[in-house]
Design a protein around this motif. Sequence first.
Motif, short mmCIF file in Angstrom:
data_model
loop_
_atom_site.label_atom_id
_atom_site.label_comp_id
_atom_site.label_asym_id
_atom_site.label_seq_id
_atom_site.Cartn_x
_atom_site.Cartn_y
_atom_site.Cartn_z
N VAL A 153 59.87 -63.23 25.56
CA VAL A 153 58.84 -62.38 24.95
C VAL A 153 57.42 -62.94 25.15
CG1 VAL A 153 57.97 -61.45 22.77
CG2 VAL A 153 60.39 -61.29 23.31
N PRO A 154 57.16 -64.24 24.89
CA PRO A 154 55.80 -64.74 25.11
C PRO A 154 55.32 -64.56 26.55
CG PRO A 154 57.06 -66.29 23.79
CD PRO A 154 58.03 -65.28 24.31
N GLN A 155 56.22 -64.75 27.52
CA GLN A 155 55.84 -64.56 28.92
C GLN A 155 55.56 -63.09 29.20
OE1 GLN A 155 58.73 -65.88 31.79
NE2 GLN A 155 57.35 -65.56 33.54
N ALA A 156 56.36 -62.20 28.61
CA ALA A 156 56.13 -60.77 28.79
C ALA A 156 54.75 -60.38 28.27
CB ALA A 156 57.22 -59.97 28.07
N ALA A 157 54.38 -60.91 27.10
CA ALA A 157 53.06 -60.60 26.54
C ALA A 157 51.95 -61.15 27.43
CB ALA A 157 52.95 -61.19 25.13
N ALA A 158 52.15 -62.36 27.98
CA ALA A 158 51.14 -62.97 28.84
C ALA A 158 50.97 -62.19 30.15
CB ALA A 158 51.53 -64.41 29.15
N ILE A 159 52.06 -61.68 30.70
CA ILE A 159 51.99 -60.89 31.94
C ILE A 159 51.24 -59.59 31.70
CG2 ILE A 159 53.38 -59.54 33.58
CD1 ILE A 159 55.51 -61.78 33.34
N MET A 160 51.44 -58.99 30.53
CA MET A 160 50.81 -57.70 30.25
C MET A 160 49.32 -57.82 29.98
SD MET A 160 52.86 -55.19 30.60
CE MET A 160 51.66 -54.03 29.96
N LEU A 161 48.84 -58.99 29.51
CA LEU A 161 47.44 -59.09 29.08
C LEU A 161 46.44 -58.77 30.20
CD1 LEU A 161 45.50 -59.65 26.79
CD2 LEU A 161 45.61 -62.09 27.35
N PRO A 162 46.55 -59.36 31.41
CA PRO A 162 45.59 -58.98 32.46
C PRO A 162 45.70 -57.51 32.85
CG PRO A 162 46.71 -61.04 33.02
CD PRO A 162 47.45 -60.45 31.85
N LEU A 163 46.89 -56.96 32.78
CA LEU A 163 47.06 -55.54 33.11
C LEU A 163 46.38 -54.67 32.07
CD1 LEU A 163 50.82 -55.72 34.14
CD2 LEU A 163 48.84 -55.65 35.65
N LEU A 164 46.44 -55.10 30.82
CA LEU A 164 45.73 -54.37 29.77
C LEU A 164 44.23 -54.38 30.02
CD1 LEU A 164 47.69 -55.57 26.60
CD2 LEU A 164 47.61 -53.24 27.51
N ALA A 165 43.72 -55.49 30.57
CA ALA A 165 42.29 -55.56 30.87
C ALA A 165 41.90 -54.50 31.89
CB ALA A 165 41.93 -56.96 31.37
N VAL A 166 42.73 -54.32 32.92
CA VAL A 166 42.48 -53.30 33.94
C VAL A 166 42.48 -51.91 33.31
CG1 VAL A 166 43.35 -52.24 36.07
CG2 VAL A 166 43.44 -54.73 35.78
N MET A 167 43.49 -51.66 32.46
CA MET A 167 43.60 -50.36 31.81
C MET A 167 42.44 -50.11 30.85
SD MET A 167 47.66 -50.51 30.91
CE MET A 167 48.86 -51.06 32.14
N ASP A 168 42.03 -51.17 30.14
CA ASP A 168 40.91 -51.02 29.20
C ASP A 168 39.63 -50.63 29.91
OD1 ASP A 168 42.39 -51.62 26.94
OD2 ASP A 168 42.01 -53.77 27.05
N VAL A 169 39.38 -51.24 31.07
CA VAL A 169 38.17 -50.90 31.84
C VAL A 169 38.19 -49.43 32.23
CG1 VAL A 169 36.93 -51.29 33.99
CG2 VAL A 169 37.75 -53.24 32.66
N MET A 170 39.34 -48.96 32.70
CA MET A 170 39.46 -47.55 33.08
C MET A 170 39.26 -46.64 31.87
SD MET A 170 42.61 -47.31 35.78
CE MET A 170 42.28 -45.55 35.96
N LEU A 213 54.16 -46.96 31.40
CA LEU A 213 54.19 -46.53 30.00
C LEU A 213 52.99 -47.04 29.23
CD1 LEU A 213 57.93 -46.89 28.85
CD2 LEU A 213 56.58 -44.79 28.98
N MET A 214 52.64 -48.31 29.47
CA MET A 214 51.47 -48.86 28.79
C MET A 214 50.21 -48.12 29.22
SD MET A 214 50.33 -51.00 26.57
CE MET A 214 51.41 -52.42 26.32
N GLY A 215 50.12 -47.76 30.51
CA GLY A 215 48.97 -47.00 30.99
C GLY A 215 48.86 -45.64 30.32
N LEU A 216 49.99 -44.96 30.18
CA LEU A 216 50.00 -43.68 29.48
C LEU A 216 49.51 -43.86 28.05
CD1 LEU A 216 53.38 -42.13 30.66
CD2 LEU A 216 51.10 -41.21 31.10
N SER A 217 49.94 -44.94 27.42
CA SER A 217 49.52 -45.22 26.05
C SER A 217 48.02 -45.46 25.97
CB SER A 217 50.27 -46.45 25.52
OG SER A 217 49.78 -46.85 24.27
N LYS A 218 47.47 -46.20 26.94
CA LYS A 218 46.03 -46.50 26.91
C LYS A 218 45.20 -45.24 27.09
CE LYS A 218 44.53 -49.99 26.56
NZ LYS A 218 44.20 -50.73 25.32
N SER A 219 45.77 -44.22 27.73
CA SER A 219 45.03 -42.98 27.90
C SER A 219 45.08 -42.11 26.65
CB SER A 219 45.61 -42.18 29.07
OG SER A 219 46.86 -41.62 28.72
N GLY A 220 45.99 -42.45 25.72
CA GLY A 220 46.15 -41.66 24.51
C GLY A 220 47.29 -40.67 24.61
N PHE A 221 47.67 -40.28 25.81
CA PHE A 221 48.79 -39.36 25.99
C PHE A 221 50.07 -40.18 25.97
CE2 PHE A 221 51.80 -37.07 28.77
CZ PHE A 221 51.94 -35.93 28.01
#
Length: 251
Positions: free
Chosen positions: A47-64, A21-29
């Motif tokens: 919640v803080p752990q959930a945010a920390a887990i997502m941060l490196p994944l967001l970096a991968v998505m941002d690069v794409m 879902l986060m990946g779909l969001s990063k694409s704009g769709f």
Amino acid sequence: MNELFAHGWSFYAIAIPAVVLMGLSKSGFGAGFGALAVPLLALVVPVPQAAAIMLPLLAVMDVMGLAALVRECDRGLIKLLLPAGLLGTAIGTVLFGVLSAHTVAGVVGAITLLFLAIRLVFPPKADAPPPPRWLGFLLGTVSGFTSFVAHAGGPPVSFYVLPLRLSPIKFTATMAVFFAAVNLSKWIPYAFLGLIDTRNLWTSLTLAPFAPLGVWLGLHVVRRINQVWFYRLFNIGMALTGGKLLWDAIR
């Protein structure tokens, strides 16, 4: 290597759809759905752990996202929104632990539903002037703050950008560049607050193969979708996100 298997299957049954879902969001769709990722993960981890887990994944998505979209962004909007978003990150760092992520998520959810209701009752006119720049700076700051606390920065900044009626690809590219910079600014504060540790990084690594999937699917669609349907789907995603965030806060 035991950290790779630190979570049970129930965690991954929720975490994998959240990452897509986060990946779909990063694409704009389906951009409205991205704010659901941390609330979904919060069903199985704090919640803080959930945010920390997502941060490196967001970096991968941002690069794409940047590789595919950076040339399409609205540079004027970036110059307005980015300083505001970084200010929001600074505010989030100072207030982290004072305001709970659920409280912030609830406020974001309520504002999202209010915004959609206003747009439904008072739809913008074709010849309406663009919203004032001070509003863009204010909402960009709010977006940086909510992004820092719960990776839920999409709804606030969208309130300003949506009435500008950008093409789907320009809207997507502008959001991609803005949030790539905001996400990058979170790394040092997250490390300072003790959110980046070996366990969370290993968990992010196990989920990393699913990060490009949502981005690829979204990019495949966003270049082909009709503008009217793009914004209809965006509003549906925002409505579901607002309802979910508000319900979690009330519950």
